[in-house]
Design a protein around this motif. Structure first.
Motif, PDB file in Angstrom:
ATOM      1  N   ASN A   9       0.999  -1.257  -0.128  1.00 45.47           N
ATOM      2  CA  ASN A   9      -0.066   0.249  -0.010  1.00 45.47           C
ATOM      3  C   ASN A   9       0.840   1.297  -0.096  1.00 45.47           C
ATOM      4  O   ASN A   9       1.691   1.288   0.814  1.00 45.47           O
ATOM      5  CB  ASN A   9      -0.918  -0.076   1.166  1.00 45.47           C
ATOM      6  CG  ASN A   9      -1.765  -1.172   1.324  1.00 45.47           C
ATOM      7  OD1 ASN A   9      -2.502  -1.713   0.218  1.00 45.47           O
ATOM      8  ND2 ASN A   9      -1.609  -2.224   2.389  1.00 45.47           N
ATOM      9  N   GLU A  52       0.094  -7.507  -5.336  1.00 47.62           N
ATOM     10  CA  GLU A  52      -0.963  -6.617  -5.463  1.00 47.62           C
ATOM     11  C   GLU A  52      -0.285  -5.294  -4.726  1.00 47.62           C
ATOM     12  O   GLU A  52       0.460  -5.099  -3.917  1.00 47.62           O
ATOM     13  CB  GLU A  52      -2.014  -6.926  -4.324  1.00 47.62           C
ATOM     14  CG  GLU A  52      -2.756  -8.329  -4.572  1.00 47.62           C
ATOM     15  CD  GLU A  52      -3.783  -8.690  -3.552  1.00 47.62           C
ATOM     16  OE1 GLU A  52      -4.235  -7.938  -2.794  1.00 47.62           O
ATOM     17  OE2 GLU A  52      -3.863  -9.954  -3.060  1.00 47.62           O
ATOM     18  N   TYR A  54      -1.833  -0.866  -4.004  1.00 52.77           N
ATOM     19  CA  TYR A  54      -2.823  -0.028  -3.941  1.00 52.77           C
ATOM     20  C   TYR A  54      -2.809   1.148  -3.437  1.00 52.77           C
ATOM     21  O   TYR A  54      -1.669   1.439  -2.398  1.00 52.77           O
ATOM     22  CB  TYR A  54      -4.119  -0.773  -3.080  1.00 52.77           C
ATOM     23  CG  TYR A  54      -4.239  -2.243  -3.468  1.00 52.77           C
ATOM     24  CD1 TYR A  54      -4.844  -2.266  -4.584  1.00 52.77           C
ATOM     25  CD2 TYR A  54      -4.135  -3.139  -2.729  1.00 52.77           C
ATOM     26  CE1 TYR A  54      -5.457  -3.561  -4.801  1.00 52.77           C
ATOM     27  CE2 TYR A  54      -4.413  -4.461  -2.822  1.00 52.77           C
ATOM     28  CZ  TYR A  54      -4.999  -4.742  -4.082  1.00 52.77           C
ATOM     29  OH  TYR A  54      -5.379  -5.952  -4.726  1.00 52.77           O
ATOM     30  N   HIS A  56      -2.642   4.445  -1.040  1.00 49.73           N
ATOM     31  CA  HIS A  56      -2.819   4.691   0.452  1.00 49.73           C
ATOM     32  C   HIS A  56      -2.790   6.130   0.820  1.00 49.73           C
ATOM     33  O   HIS A  56      -2.137   6.760   1.496  1.00 49.73           O
ATOM     34  CB  HIS A  56      -1.599   4.042   0.963  1.00 49.73           C
ATOM     35  CG  HIS A  56      -1.311   3.684   2.600  1.00 49.73           C
ATOM     36  ND1 HIS A  56      -2.330   3.386   3.185  1.00 49.73           N
ATOM     37  CD2 HIS A  56      -0.263   3.770   3.166  1.00 49.73           C
ATOM     38  CE1 HIS A  56      -2.086   2.931   4.296  1.00 49.73           C
ATOM     39  NE2 HIS A  56      -0.720   3.488   4.473  1.00 49.73           N
ATOM     40  N   LYS A  83      -5.640   8.050  -6.442  1.00 45.35           N
ATOM     41  CA  LYS A  83      -6.083   7.003  -7.331  1.00 45.35           C
ATOM     42  C   LYS A  83      -5.731   7.527  -8.715  1.00 45.35           C
ATOM     43  O   LYS A  83      -5.008   6.475  -9.608  1.00 45.35           O
ATOM     44  CB  LYS A  83      -7.655   6.864  -7.428  1.00 45.35           C
ATOM     45  CG  LYS A  83      -8.174   6.020  -8.451  1.00 45.35           C
ATOM     46  CD  LYS A  83      -9.536   5.883  -8.593  1.00 45.35           C
ATOM     47  CE  LYS A  83      -9.999   5.019 -10.015  1.00 45.35           C
ATOM     48  NZ  LYS A  83     -11.502   4.905  -9.998  1.00 45.35           N
ATOM     49  N   PRO A  94      -6.709   0.690  -9.632  1.00 46.16           N
ATOM     50  CA  PRO A  94      -6.904   0.123  -8.403  1.00 46.16           C
ATOM     51  C   PRO A  94      -8.229  -0.408  -8.048  1.00 46.16           C
ATOM     52  O   PRO A  94      -9.366   0.348  -8.151  1.00 46.16           O
ATOM     53  CB  PRO A  94      -6.343   1.092  -7.382  1.00 46.16           C
ATOM     54  CG  PRO A  94      -6.534   2.355  -7.974  1.00 46.16           C
ATOM     55  CD  PRO A  94      -6.460   2.213  -9.636  1.00 46.16           C
ATOM     56  N   ARG A  95      -8.344  -1.582  -7.288  1.00 48.22           N
ATOM     57  CA  ARG A  95      -9.442  -2.130  -7.021  1.00 48.22           C
ATOM     58  C   ARG A  95      -9.762  -1.875  -5.507  1.00 48.22           C
ATOM     59  O   ARG A  95     -11.157  -1.792  -4.955  1.00 48.22           O
ATOM     60  CB  ARG A  95      -9.510  -3.645  -6.891  1.00 48.22           C
ATOM     61  CG  ARG A  95      -9.699  -4.125  -8.549  1.00 48.22           C
ATOM     62  CD  ARG A  95      -9.661  -5.701  -8.337  1.00 48.22           C
ATOM     63  NE  ARG A  95     -10.513  -6.501  -7.447  1.00 48.22           N
ATOM     64  CZ  ARG A  95     -10.345  -7.599  -7.043  1.00 48.22           C
ATOM     65  NH1 ARG A  95      -9.268  -8.099  -7.204  1.00 48.22           N
ATOM     66  NH2 ARG A  95     -10.944  -8.004  -6.033  1.00 48.22           N
ATOM     67  N   TYR A  96      -8.798  -1.396  -4.660  1.00 48.30           N
ATOM     68  CA  TYR A  96      -8.858  -1.446  -3.282  1.00 48.30           C
ATOM     69  C   TYR A  96      -8.055   0.108  -2.830  1.00 48.30           C
ATOM     70  O   TYR A  96      -7.279   0.381  -3.752  1.00 48.30           O
ATOM     71  CB  TYR A  96      -8.266  -2.484  -2.711  1.00 48.30           C
ATOM     72  CG  TYR A  96      -9.008  -3.610  -2.682  1.00 48.30           C
ATOM     73  CD1 TYR A  96     -10.318  -3.975  -2.143  1.00 48.30           C
ATOM     74  CD2 TYR A  96      -8.496  -4.593  -3.675  1.00 48.30           C
ATOM     75  CE1 TYR A  96     -11.177  -5.119  -2.312  1.00 48.30           C
ATOM     76  CE2 TYR A  96      -9.187  -5.765  -3.700  1.00 48.30           C
ATOM     77  CZ  TYR A  96     -10.455  -6.054  -3.262  1.00 48.30           C
ATOM     78  OH  TYR A  96     -10.900  -7.270  -3.448  1.00 48.30           O
ATOM     79  N   PHE A  97      -8.373   0.490  -1.915  1.00 46.75           N
ATOM     80  CA  PHE A  97      -7.744   1.629  -1.322  1.00 46.75           C
ATOM     81  C   PHE A  97      -7.455   1.450   0.043  1.00 46.75           C
ATOM     82  O   PHE A  97      -8.188   1.069   0.898  1.00 46.75           O
ATOM     83  CB  PHE A  97      -8.733   3.149  -1.288  1.00 46.75           C
ATOM     84  CG  PHE A  97      -8.166   4.335  -1.164  1.00 46.75           C
ATOM     85  CD1 PHE A  97      -7.470   5.195  -2.049  1.00 46.75           C
ATOM     86  CD2 PHE A  97      -8.084   5.096   0.278  1.00 46.75           C
ATOM     87  CE1 PHE A  97      -7.039   6.224  -1.776  1.00 46.75           C
ATOM     88  CE2 PHE A  97      -7.499   5.964   0.692  1.00 46.75           C
ATOM     89  CZ  PHE A  97      -7.045   6.694  -0.586  1.00 46.75           C
ATOM     90  N   CYS A  98      -6.347   1.599   0.653  1.00 43.90           N
ATOM     91  CA  CYS A  98      -5.750   1.366   1.831  1.00 43.90           C
ATOM     92  C   CYS A  98      -5.811   2.434   2.767  1.00 43.90           C
ATOM     93  O   CYS A  98      -5.300   3.737   2.223  1.00 43.90           O
ATOM     94  CB  CYS A  98      -4.389   0.669   1.878  1.00 43.90           C
ATOM     95  SG  CYS A  98      -3.958   0.256   3.475  1.00 43.90           S
ATOM     96  N   MET A 117     -13.290   2.353  -5.976  1.00 40.86           N
ATOM     97  CA  MET A 117     -12.719   1.349  -5.208  1.00 40.86           C
ATOM     98  C   MET A 117     -13.280   1.166  -3.852  1.00 40.86           C
ATOM     99  O   MET A 117     -14.328   1.297  -3.474  1.00 40.86           O
ATOM    100  CB  MET A 117     -11.276   2.162  -4.681  1.00 40.86           C
ATOM    101  CG  MET A 117     -10.334   2.560  -5.965  1.00 40.86           C
ATOM    102  SD  MET A 117      -9.017   3.404  -5.504  1.00 40.86           S
ATOM    103  CE  MET A 117      -9.907   5.066  -4.829  1.00 40.86           C
ATOM    104  N   PHE A 120      -9.549  -1.318   1.408  1.00 37.91           N
ATOM    105  CA  PHE A 120      -8.849  -2.565   1.906  1.00 37.91           C
ATOM    106  C   PHE A 120      -8.784  -3.135   2.884  1.00 37.91           C
ATOM    107  O   PHE A 120      -9.041  -2.388   3.952  1.00 37.91           O
ATOM    108  CB  PHE A 120      -7.228  -1.922   1.369  1.00 37.91           C
ATOM    109  CG  PHE A 120      -6.261  -3.212   1.576  1.00 37.91           C
ATOM    110  CD1 PHE A 120      -6.098  -4.123   0.290  1.00 37.91           C
ATOM    111  CD2 PHE A 120      -5.378  -3.358   2.575  1.00 37.91           C
ATOM    112  CE1 PHE A 120      -5.059  -5.076   0.554  1.00 37.91           C
ATOM    113  CE2 PHE A 120      -4.534  -4.599   2.666  1.00 37.91           C
ATOM    114  CZ  PHE A 120      -4.423  -5.219   1.721  1.00 37.91           C
TER     115      PHE A 120
END
Length: 193
Positions: A9, A52, A54, A56, A83, A94-98, A117, A120
């Motif tokens: 992240n 992976e 992402y 952050h 992003k 990105p699929r996720y955001f931490c 997103m 995470f």
């Protein structure tokens, strides 16, 4: 070498060159290591290797703190710009955001989703670095073996450094230091399996 996949992240404004604010250096425990930060080339190498990665935030900002301070524009910027920079630098959406500090609110979650997103998941076992404090490699190995003993084939560990003198979060010294840590986990896994 072992087929293990990591999830990294990255606060996007911290990657590569550029001057960091004093607060960023302190928050990320980078004193003396400002010039040894990960580069975008290294991020792209991680993605190419199947890991992976992402966003952050941009600056490792605590989003609920911005929300409470009613800093709506900055809150939005930390998600949107992170992003966009991530996409521009990696070519990956990105699929996720931490979230820094594993800190979230319903408003922050909704903002992340508005940008396409998901937050995470931090429902992972969190292990600090073990030398001089924290959990031992035996503890980590016992945890892994118990999960594998229950039939799980995929286990996530959240790992970060622990300051030997003071406790608390601290980055690994370098890539070789992190690899040594993983090698020790692997050694204990083989030894006890």
């Amino acid at each position: 070498r072992r087929g293990w996949v990591g999830a990294f992240n990255v606060p996007t404004s911290v990657i590569g060159g550029g001057r960091l604010a004093r607060e960023q250096v302190e928050d990320l425990r980078l004193e003396g290591n400002e010039d040894r930060r990960m580069t975008w080339d290294e991020v792209r190498e991680l993605l190419k290797a199947g890991h992976e990665v992402y966003p952050h935030t941009c600056d490792h900002a605590d989003l609920p703190t911005l929300e409470r301070a009613k800093q709506t524009r900055e809150l939005d910027r930390q998600v949107a710009e992170a992003k966009q920079t991530f996409i521009e630098q990696t070519g990956v959406v990105p699929r996720y955001f931490c979230l820094p500090h594993d800190s979230c609110t319903p408003t922050v979650e909704a903002l992340i989703r508005r940008y396409g997103m998901e937050p995470f998941s931090h429902s992972r076992q969190n292990f600090g670095r073990v030398w001089g404090g924290g959990l031992s490699l035996r503890d980590i190995t016992s945890f892994l073996l118990s999960r594998f003993g229950c039939g799980e084939r995929h286990v996530d560990l959240m790992i970060h450094g622990i300051d030997r003198a003071q406790g608390g979060w601290m980055p690994f010294e370098d890539v070789a230091d992190f690899i040594r840590f993983l090698d020790e986990i692997f050694y204990y896994m083989v030894k006890h399996n």
